[in-house]
Design an enzyme around this catalytic site. Structure first.
Site, PDB file in Angstrom:
ATOM      1  N   LYS A  34       0.852  -1.204   0.000  1.00  0.00           N
ATOM      2  CA  LYS A  34       0.000   0.000   0.000  1.00  0.00           C
ATOM      3  C   LYS A  34       0.885   1.251   0.000  1.00  0.00           C
ATOM      4  CE  LYS A  34      -1.693   1.658   3.991  1.00  0.00           C
ATOM      5  NZ  LYS A  34      -1.483   3.072   4.288  1.00  0.00           N
ATOM      6  N   ASN A  35       1.894   1.267   0.854  1.00  0.00           N
ATOM      7  CA  ASN A  35       2.696   2.492   1.032  1.00  0.00           C
ATOM      8  C   ASN A  35       3.731   2.693  -0.059  1.00  0.00           C
ATOM      9  OD1 ASN A  35       1.135   2.958   3.203  1.00  0.00           O
ATOM     10  ND2 ASN A  35       2.662   2.420   4.747  1.00  0.00           N
ATOM     11  N   ARG A  91      -5.009  10.909   3.781  1.00  0.00           N
ATOM     12  CA  ARG A  91      -3.972  11.926   3.841  1.00  0.00           C
ATOM     13  C   ARG A  91      -2.863  11.668   2.831  1.00  0.00           C
ATOM     14  NH1 ARG A  91      -1.294  13.744   7.294  1.00  0.00           N
ATOM     15  NH2 ARG A  91       0.770  13.267   6.588  1.00  0.00           N
ATOM     16  N   CYS A 137      -4.836  12.514  12.374  1.00  0.00           N
ATOM     17  CA  CYS A 137      -5.652  11.293  12.478  1.00  0.00           C
ATOM     18  C   CYS A 137      -5.420  10.733  13.879  1.00  0.00           C
ATOM     19  CB  CYS A 137      -5.243  10.290  11.409  1.00  0.00           C
ATOM     20  SG  CYS A 137      -3.587   9.706  11.659  1.00  0.00           S
ATOM     21  N   ARG A 183       0.201  14.709  12.408  1.00  0.00           N
ATOM     22  CA  ARG A 183       0.649  14.517  11.027  1.00  0.00           C
ATOM     23  C   ARG A 183       0.915  15.836  10.286  1.00  0.00           C
ATOM     24  NH1 ARG A 183      -1.091   9.146   9.910  1.00  0.00           N
ATOM     25  NH2 ARG A 183       0.463   9.079   8.236  1.00  0.00           N
ATOM     26  N   PRO A 184       1.842  16.651  10.766  1.00  0.00           N
ATOM     27  CA  PRO A 184       2.131  17.945  10.120  1.00  0.00           C
ATOM     28  C   PRO A 184       2.741  17.755   8.724  1.00  0.00           C
ATOM     29  CG  PRO A 184       3.776  17.451  11.769  1.00  0.00           C
ATOM     30  CD  PRO A 184       2.743  16.387  11.896  1.00  0.00           C
ATOM     31  N   ILE A 185       2.813  18.842   7.966  1.00  0.00           N
ATOM     32  CA  ILE A 185       3.405  18.785   6.612  1.00  0.00           C
ATOM     33  C   ILE A 185       4.520  19.816   6.464  1.00  0.00           C
ATOM     34  CG2 ILE A 185       1.355  17.881   5.431  1.00  0.00           C
ATOM     35  CD1 ILE A 185       0.814  20.918   4.668  1.00  0.00           C
ATOM     36  N   ASP A 186       5.026  20.323   7.591  1.00  0.00           N
ATOM     37  CA  ASP A 186       6.034  21.393   7.545  1.00  0.00           C
ATOM     38  C   ASP A 186       7.271  20.993   6.731  1.00  0.00           C
ATOM     39  OD1 ASP A 186       6.237  19.612   9.859  1.00  0.00           O
ATOM     40  OD2 ASP A 186       8.064  20.724  10.311  1.00  0.00           O
ATOM     41  N   LEU A 187       7.665  19.726   6.777  1.00  0.00           N
ATOM     42  CA  LEU A 187       8.882  19.314   6.057  1.00  0.00           C
ATOM     43  C   LEU A 187       8.626  19.226   4.547  1.00  0.00           C
ATOM     44  CD1 LEU A 187      10.215  16.659   8.584  1.00  0.00           C
ATOM     45  CD2 LEU A 187      10.982  19.024   8.268  1.00  0.00           C
ATOM     46  N   ASP A 221       4.633   0.712  12.026  1.00  0.00           N
ATOM     47  CA  ASP A 221       3.368   0.101  11.583  1.00  0.00           C
ATOM     48  C   ASP A 221       3.190  -1.315  12.119  1.00  0.00           C
ATOM     49  OD1 ASP A 221       3.404   1.668   8.291  1.00  0.00           O
ATOM     50  OD2 ASP A 221       2.874   2.419  10.263  1.00  0.00           O
ATOM     51  N   VAL A 236       8.152   7.207  16.655  1.00  0.00           N
ATOM     52  CA  VAL A 236       7.852   7.863  15.373  1.00  0.00           C
ATOM     53  C   VAL A 236       6.609   8.738  15.445  1.00  0.00           C
ATOM     54  CG1 VAL A 236       7.281   7.443  12.937  1.00  0.00           C
ATOM     55  CG2 VAL A 236       9.024   6.033  14.084  1.00  0.00           C
ATOM     56  N   ARG A 266      -8.785  -0.444   4.432  1.00  0.00           N
ATOM     57  CA  ARG A 266      -8.027   0.562   3.679  1.00  0.00           C
ATOM     58  C   ARG A 266      -6.673   0.006   3.253  1.00  0.00           C
ATOM     59  NH1 ARG A 266      -6.755   5.641   6.837  1.00  0.00           N
ATOM     60  NH2 ARG A 266      -5.435   5.779   4.999  1.00  0.00           N
TER      61      ARG A 266
HETATM   62  C1  EPZ Z   1       4.149   6.981   6.024  1.00  0.00           C
HETATM   63  O1  EPZ Z   1       3.378   8.028   6.595  1.00  0.00           O
HETATM   64  C2  EPZ Z   1       3.233   5.767   5.964  1.00  0.00           C
HETATM   65  N1  EPZ Z   1       2.092   6.066   5.104  1.00  0.00           N
HETATM   66  C3  EPZ Z   1       2.754   5.405   7.375  1.00  0.00           C
HETATM   67  O2  EPZ Z   1       1.967   4.235   7.279  1.00  0.00           O
HETATM   68  C4  EPZ Z   1       3.979   5.103   8.237  1.00  0.00           C
HETATM   69  O3  EPZ Z   1       3.572   4.827   9.557  1.00  0.00           O
HETATM   70  C5  EPZ Z   1       4.921   6.325   8.224  1.00  0.00           C
HETATM   71  O4  EPZ Z   1       5.276   6.657   6.864  1.00  0.00           O
HETATM   72  C6  EPZ Z   1       6.205   6.055   9.005  1.00  0.00           C
HETATM   73  O5  EPZ Z   1       6.871   4.960   8.471  1.00  0.00           O
HETATM   74  C7  EPZ Z   1       2.260   6.017   3.761  1.00  0.00           C
HETATM   75  O6  EPZ Z   1       3.343   5.760   3.262  1.00  0.00           O
HETATM   76  C8  EPZ Z   1       1.049   6.306   2.934  1.00  0.00           C
HETATM   77  P1  EPZ Z   1       6.191  10.408   8.116  1.00  0.00           P
HETATM   78  P2  EPZ Z   1       3.953   9.555   6.597  1.00  0.00           P
HETATM   79  O7  EPZ Z   1       6.073  11.652   7.330  1.00  0.00           O
HETATM   80  O8  EPZ Z   1       4.726   9.798   5.353  1.00  0.00           O
HETATM   81  C9  EPZ Z   1       6.599  13.718  11.414  1.00  0.00           C
HETATM   82  C10 EPZ Z   1       0.110   2.860   7.669  1.00  0.00           C
HETATM   83  O9  EPZ Z   1      -0.378   2.348   8.682  1.00  0.00           O
HETATM   84  N2  EPZ Z   1       6.504  14.690  10.317  1.00  0.00           N
HETATM   85  O10 EPZ Z   1       7.434   9.568   7.966  1.00  0.00           O
HETATM   86  O11 EPZ Z   1       2.845  10.460   6.926  1.00  0.00           O
HETATM   87  C11 EPZ Z   1       5.246  13.087  11.711  1.00  0.00           C
HETATM   88  O12 EPZ Z   1       4.519  13.933  12.604  1.00  0.00           O
HETATM   89  C12 EPZ Z   1       0.589   4.298   7.701  1.00  0.00           C
HETATM   90  O13 EPZ Z   1       0.273   2.268   6.568  1.00  0.00           O
HETATM   91  C13 EPZ Z   1       6.764  16.032  10.580  1.00  0.00           C
HETATM   92  O14 EPZ Z   1       7.063  16.415  11.720  1.00  0.00           O
HETATM   93  O15 EPZ Z   1       4.949   9.457   7.838  1.00  0.00           O
HETATM   94  C14 EPZ Z   1       5.581  11.775  12.350  1.00  0.00           C
HETATM   95  O16 EPZ Z   1       5.782  11.954  13.740  1.00  0.00           O
HETATM   96  C15 EPZ Z   1       0.391   4.924   9.068  1.00  0.00           C
HETATM   97  N3  EPZ Z   1       6.662  16.932   9.565  1.00  0.00           N
HETATM   98  C16 EPZ Z   1       6.918  11.403  11.698  1.00  0.00           C
HETATM   99  O17 EPZ Z   1       7.398  12.584  11.026  1.00  0.00           O
HETATM  100  C17 EPZ Z   1       6.331  16.560   8.280  1.00  0.00           C
HETATM  101  O18 EPZ Z   1       6.281  17.432   7.392  1.00  0.00           O
HETATM  102  C18 EPZ Z   1       6.794  10.301  10.656  1.00  0.00           C
HETATM  103  O19 EPZ Z   1       5.927  10.757   9.656  1.00  0.00           O
HETATM  104  C19 EPZ Z   1       6.075  15.189   8.032  1.00  0.00           C
HETATM  105  C20 EPZ Z   1       6.172  14.272   9.063  1.00  0.00           C
END
Ligand code: EPZ
Length: 421
Positions: free
Chosen positions: A22-23, A93, A117, A122-126, A308, A330, A400
């Site tokens: 999926k990911n 998302r 969620c 789940r911020p998007i700042d990065l 996960d 995480v 999902r």
């Molecule tokens: C991906 O989510 C996966 N989803 C998640 O799987 C997975 O848990 C996660 O990576 C970690 O491995 C998909 O690939 C669709 P992140 P993503 O950005 O990209 C922080 C599942 O169950 N962060 O690596 O959203 C954030 O808050 C799902 O299949 C920022 O601070 O994960 C979190 O604490 C759940 N700023 C950490 O990074 C940002 O701009 C990890 O988030 C982005 C993220």
């Protein structure tokens, strides 16, 4: 609304074939926006999230042919709008991953904010830090974000990610492939799904090096061609079925796997006394006739233990001899399943990001709620071990991300049925 009814029917035995990840498939689908030519993606899992992403691509003018469910044919000859659809972003998302490709190909992207969620805000700042570094003008509203490239398009840059975010690495990589000049993403995420996306983009004509390490180099090109690609197997589904064999003390052969992608899960299950052997055509997991013991888990970005798999592994740890500690580093709120496991008699205590998991729990089936995709899977595993019957509601979370979830478990001998509430 539907729910799952699960009963302990003893050890699971048999074979299970893992679906496409999926990911991995979600970012690959987003990447098809980068080319006007036909993209063919094979081994696509039949998931609700994939259908939402299909709708997302069609909302931008993509022609999609998925008569054969496993194979997805996408052609985005022209992009009709650079505004993301609020209803679709709200549903999933990961649809936010279209922002990088839109910005890259059209010079503009306007997206509703994806929102948080159950597991965190789940911020998007990065993601936005990367777009700004590439020269985009980013406007953030209360409910939307817009990114616009300068008159000369995006310009390659060096970007340091404060956290190795998977989504930010993917979005920035897709934004940089058509930029002028070279981009470096430092402290990049190293997940296998990042490598799969880089391979997909390179087949389209991109010039990406270093995917799978903490520094990714992207040399911008002028356009990208069509591609044919098979999605990597789902390492999280693989781990889920390894744990299904372990928690039921059964014996399962898991096919269509990439052993390298599940090393931390193999290592931790072996520490608990489970036999895991790699065969030519898959992985053999044997937990029969033995005393399994506790271990400690700490989730980390790849190649560390995957967040996960934290909740499914915790369900398993309630059943082994001795107490375990599970640390979630995480996400800030990924212990929602603890309350539900405690309703089954697990008696888990949490303190900030650490869960203290007593072993030897006599789990008792009851009514529980799936709070997120992986928590739902954890509750199914607990139900396979518990006495009496476990009823799991809000199972749309599970659907999902796990293809043919009930059928695959039933084929291994599990007593599990889906009923309408
Ligand atoms: C991906 O989510 C996966 N989803 C998640 O799987 C997975 O848990 C996660 O990576 C970690 O491995 C998909 O690939 C669709 P992140 P993503 O950005 O990209 C922080 C599942 O169950 N962060 O690596 O959203 C954030 O808050 C799902 O299949 C920022 O601070 O994960 C979190 O604490 C759940 N700023 C950490 O990074 C940002 O701009 C990890 O988030 C982005 C993220």
């Amino acid at each position: 609304m539907s729910k799952l009814i699960v009963q302990n029917n003893g050890p699971l035995y048999g074979e299970v074939i893992i679906s496409g990840a999926k990911n991995a498939v979600l970012p690959l689908m987003a990447a098809t926006l980068l080319s006007s030519k036909t993209c063919l993606i094979d081994d696509v899992p039949d998931l609700k999230d994939v259908s939402v992403m299909k709708d997302m691509l069609m909302s931008f003018g993509a022609e999609i042919n998925s008569d054969n469910k496993e194979e997805l044919e996408v052609k985005v000859e022209n992009i009709s709008t650079t505004n993301g659809d609020y209803e679709l972003v709200k549903k999933m998302r990961a649809s936010f991953l279209v922002m990088g490709p839109l910005l890259s190909r059209c010079g503009r992207a306007y997206m509703p904010l994806p929102g948080g969620c159950a597991i965190g805000k789940r911020p998007i700042d990065l993601h936005l830090k990367g777009f700004k570094a590439l020269g985009a003008e980013v406007t953030e509203g209360d409910f939307f974000v817009e990114a616009k490239a300068g008159p000369g398009g995006l310009i390659g840059a060096s970007i340091y990610l404060d956290f190795p975010s998977v989504g930010a690495t993917e979005n920035i990589m897709m934004a940089a492939v058509l930029a002028k000049g070279t981009t470096y993403i430092e402290n990049a995420a190293e997940e296998p799904e990042i490598v799969d996306l880089a391979n997909f983009l390179n087949k389209m004509g991109a010039r990406i090096k270093g995917a799978g390490t903490d520094t990714i180099k992207i040399e911008g090109v002028t356009e990208l061609r069509g591609v044919t690609h098979t999605v990597i197997p789902d390492r999280i589904e693989t781990g889920t079925f390894m744990l299904a064999a372990a928690i039921t003390r059964g014996e399962v052969l898991i096919k269509n796997i990439v052993p390298d992608h599940v090393k931390p899960i193999v290592a931790k299950l072996k520490e608990c006394g489970v036999t895991v052997e790699l065969l030519d055509d898959g992985m053999y997991v044997d937990a029969r006739d033995r005393v399994l013991t506790a271990t400690n888990i700490k989730t980390l970005p790849y190649p560390g233990f995957p967040t996960d798999i934290q909740s499914p592994f915790m369900a398993f740890l309630t059943t082994v001899k001795g107490s375990s500690e599970v640390m979630e580093t995480v996400f800030e709120n990924r212990f929602m399943h603890v309350n539900e496991l405690n309703r089954m008699g697990a008696n888990i205590k949490t303190e900030d990001r650490i869960a203290f998991v007593p072993g030897d729990s006599e789990l008792e089936g009851t009514q529980v709620v799936a709070t997120d995709l992986r928590a739902g899977a954890a509750l199914v595993l607990a139900g396979l071990f518990a006495k009496e019957t476990t009823e799991i509601s809000q199972i749309y979370h599970i659907e999902r991300g796990y293809e043919k979830f009930v059928e695959k478990f039933r084929k291994l001998g599990a007593t599990i049925i889906k009923v309408e509430e």
